[in-house]
Design an enzyme around this catalytic site. Structure first.
Site, PDB file in Angstrom:
ATOM      1  N   ASP A 124       5.628   4.761   5.235  1.00  0.00           N
ATOM      2  CA  ASP A 124       6.444   3.789   5.967  1.00  0.00           C
ATOM      3  C   ASP A 124       6.480   2.432   5.258  1.00  0.00           C
ATOM      4  O   ASP A 124       6.977   1.448   5.815  1.00  0.00           O
ATOM      5  CB  ASP A 124       5.968   3.643   7.423  1.00  0.00           C
ATOM      6  CG  ASP A 124       4.571   3.084   7.538  1.00  0.00           C
ATOM      7  OD1 ASP A 124       3.676   3.549   6.805  1.00  0.00           O
ATOM      8  OD2 ASP A 124       4.358   2.161   8.360  1.00  0.00           O
ATOM      9  N   HIS A 125       5.968   2.392   4.013  1.00  0.00           N
ATOM     10  CA  HIS A 125       6.047   1.158   3.212  1.00  0.00           C
ATOM     11  C   HIS A 125       6.695   1.399   1.847  1.00  0.00           C
ATOM     12  O   HIS A 125       7.040   0.452   1.158  1.00  0.00           O
ATOM     13  CB  HIS A 125       4.652   0.530   3.055  1.00  0.00           C
ATOM     14  CG  HIS A 125       4.095   0.099   4.377  1.00  0.00           C
ATOM     15  ND1 HIS A 125       4.053  -1.217   4.774  1.00  0.00           N
ATOM     16  CD2 HIS A 125       3.629   0.831   5.425  1.00  0.00           C
ATOM     17  CE1 HIS A 125       3.554  -1.276   6.008  1.00  0.00           C
ATOM     18  NE2 HIS A 125       3.305  -0.060   6.419  1.00  0.00           N
ATOM     19  N   HIS A 133       0.846  -1.202   0.000  1.00  0.00           N
ATOM     20  CA  HIS A 133       0.000   0.000   0.000  1.00  0.00           C
ATOM     21  C   HIS A 133       0.875   1.243   0.000  1.00  0.00           C
ATOM     22  O   HIS A 133       2.093   1.152   0.114  1.00  0.00           O
ATOM     23  CB  HIS A 133      -1.002  -0.020   1.153  1.00  0.00           C
ATOM     24  CG  HIS A 133      -0.409   0.083   2.522  1.00  0.00           C
ATOM     25  ND1 HIS A 133       0.382  -0.901   3.077  1.00  0.00           N
ATOM     26  CD2 HIS A 133      -0.507   1.057   3.472  1.00  0.00           C
ATOM     27  CE1 HIS A 133       0.736  -0.531   4.299  1.00  0.00           C
ATOM     28  NE2 HIS A 133       0.213   0.650   4.553  1.00  0.00           N
ATOM     29  N   HIS A 182       1.334   3.967   1.943  1.00  0.00           N
ATOM     30  CA  HIS A 182       1.845   4.756   3.079  1.00  0.00           C
ATOM     31  C   HIS A 182       3.368   4.886   3.042  1.00  0.00           C
ATOM     32  O   HIS A 182       4.075   3.953   2.661  1.00  0.00           O
ATOM     33  CB  HIS A 182       1.402   4.124   4.406  1.00  0.00           C
ATOM     34  CG  HIS A 182      -0.055   4.350   4.704  1.00  0.00           C
ATOM     35  ND1 HIS A 182      -0.773   3.543   5.557  1.00  0.00           N
ATOM     36  CD2 HIS A 182      -0.916   5.300   4.260  1.00  0.00           C
ATOM     37  CE1 HIS A 182      -2.025   3.993   5.620  1.00  0.00           C
ATOM     38  NE2 HIS A 182      -2.139   5.054   4.844  1.00  0.00           N
ATOM     39  N   HIS A 223      -7.368  -1.131   5.654  1.00  0.00           N
ATOM     40  CA  HIS A 223      -6.361  -0.188   6.162  1.00  0.00           C
ATOM     41  C   HIS A 223      -6.264   0.985   5.178  1.00  0.00           C
ATOM     42  O   HIS A 223      -6.321   2.149   5.568  1.00  0.00           O
ATOM     43  CB  HIS A 223      -5.033  -0.925   6.303  1.00  0.00           C
ATOM     44  CG  HIS A 223      -3.889  -0.078   6.769  1.00  0.00           C
ATOM     45  ND1 HIS A 223      -3.798   0.413   8.043  1.00  0.00           N
ATOM     46  CD2 HIS A 223      -2.779   0.354   6.114  1.00  0.00           C
ATOM     47  CE1 HIS A 223      -2.684   1.125   8.149  1.00  0.00           C
ATOM     48  NE2 HIS A 223      -2.050   1.101   6.997  1.00  0.00           N
ATOM     49  N   HIS A 272       4.574  -4.678  10.648  1.00  0.00           N
ATOM     50  CA  HIS A 272       4.984  -3.980  11.869  1.00  0.00           C
ATOM     51  C   HIS A 272       5.205  -4.920  13.046  1.00  0.00           C
ATOM     52  O   HIS A 272       4.532  -5.943  13.168  1.00  0.00           O
ATOM     53  CB  HIS A 272       3.935  -2.942  12.293  1.00  0.00           C
ATOM     54  CG  HIS A 272       3.861  -1.749  11.403  1.00  0.00           C
ATOM     55  ND1 HIS A 272       4.632  -0.622  11.594  1.00  0.00           N
ATOM     56  CD2 HIS A 272       3.115  -1.507  10.302  1.00  0.00           C
ATOM     57  CE1 HIS A 272       4.354   0.264  10.655  1.00  0.00           C
ATOM     58  NE2 HIS A 272       3.428  -0.242   9.843  1.00  0.00           N
ATOM     59  N   ASP A 297      -0.173  -4.150   6.192  1.00  0.00           N
ATOM     60  CA  ASP A 297      -0.796  -3.628   7.411  1.00  0.00           C
ATOM     61  C   ASP A 297      -2.240  -4.118   7.542  1.00  0.00           C
ATOM     62  O   ASP A 297      -3.068  -3.459   8.166  1.00  0.00           O
ATOM     63  CB  ASP A 297      -0.766  -2.087   7.411  1.00  0.00           C
ATOM     64  CG  ASP A 297       0.612  -1.538   7.721  1.00  0.00           C
ATOM     65  OD1 ASP A 297       1.539  -2.335   7.981  1.00  0.00           O
ATOM     66  OD2 ASP A 297       0.769  -0.298   7.700  1.00  0.00           O
TER      67      ASP A 297
HETATM   68 FE    FE Z   1       2.487   0.774   8.147  1.00  0.00          FE
HETATM   69 ZN    ZN Z   2      -0.002   1.610   6.523  1.00  0.00          ZN
END
Ligand code: FE
Ligand code: ZN
Length: 241
Positions: A60-61, A56, A58, A114, A171, A133
């Site tokens: 942090d990915h 996805h 985001h 998510h 995570h 996530d």
């Molecule tokens: Fe994440």
């Molecule tokens: Zn995420």
């Protein structure tokens, strides 16, 4: 099992997953938040990077994608329906797509909740699930875009995967998820055992992932919710825990 998955810690609590196909030697990284830890892991194996698989959009990915693309020119794989929010894709996928990865295939499972464009990958030859996530050990992702019903149905799609599937989530949230899970099912012996194991792993500085899907089925309240309504209540309770 020809494909292996190795957790690469990134940022404060993210895991990217380094995939290696032992037959072809091909490599892939799932959700690289940063480039440097991925480069270090590849160099330790004496390898270059062939693929980036994204779940996805985001930060942090995807944060490490540009640098990894510049360094290795890998094929970038992601959900074509969410392409405008993702780095430039070389391979656009959707529900049921089979992505060639050396001698193996990654099967794409659309798992909105998510985010609406969130996808998961399953590698039968290796028994590896990459839920991003969507599913965590003892928990599930927050609903930033989707409804509880969408997330319930997304997680239900993992239902036909074998118990010994390795869940390689995005995570390290397991210790805090365990506290909530125990508040839901204080008498669940499998959960109590998992919570103790998680505490010991974290105290030793080790990841709690991957975890087997069968173990999650016995311990994760979000996988154990019988219907959409109880799932929605659980998700709301966790948001306020
Ligand atoms: Fe994440
Ligand atoms: Zn995420």
């Amino acid at each position: 099992m020809t494909v292996t998955a190795q957790a690469i810690p990134m940022l404060s609590d993210n895991y990217a997953w380094l995939l290696v196909d032992s037959v072809s030697g091909k490599t892939g990284i799932v959700d690289p938040a940063e480039a440097a830890p991925a480069v270090a892991a590849l160099e330790a194996l004496g390898k270059r990077l062939d693929y980036i698989f994204l779940t996805h959009h985001h930060d942090d990915h995807i944060g490490g994608v540009a640098e990894l693309v510049a360094a290795y020119r890998p094929q970038v794989v992601g959900n074509g329906a969410d392409a405008q929010r993702l780095p430039k894709l070389d391979i656009s996928v959707h529900e049921g797509s089979l992505v060639e990865f050396g001698s193996a295939r990654l099967r794409v499972i659309e798992t909105p909740g998510h985010t609406l464009g969130h996808i998961s990958y399953y590698i039968a030859d290796g028994g590896i699930l990459l839920p991003g996530d969507t599913l965590f050990s003892l928990g599930c992702g927050r609903l930033f875009e989707g409804t509880p019903a969408q997330m319930f149905n997304a997680i239900a799609k993992y239902g036909d995967l074998p118990d010994d599937t390795l869940v390689c989530a995005g995570h390290e949230y397991t210790a805090s998820n365990a506290k909530f899970a125990l508040s839901v099912e204080p008498g669940n012996a499998a959960l109590q055992a998992r919570a103790a194991e998680v505490q010991a792993l974290r105290a030793a500085g080790k990841p709690t992932l991957p975890v087997k899907l069968g173990q999650e089925r016995a311990t994760n309240p979000f996988l154990r919710a019988p219907d959409e309504e109880s799932f929605a209540k659980l998700r709301a309770a966790k948001d306020n825990f």
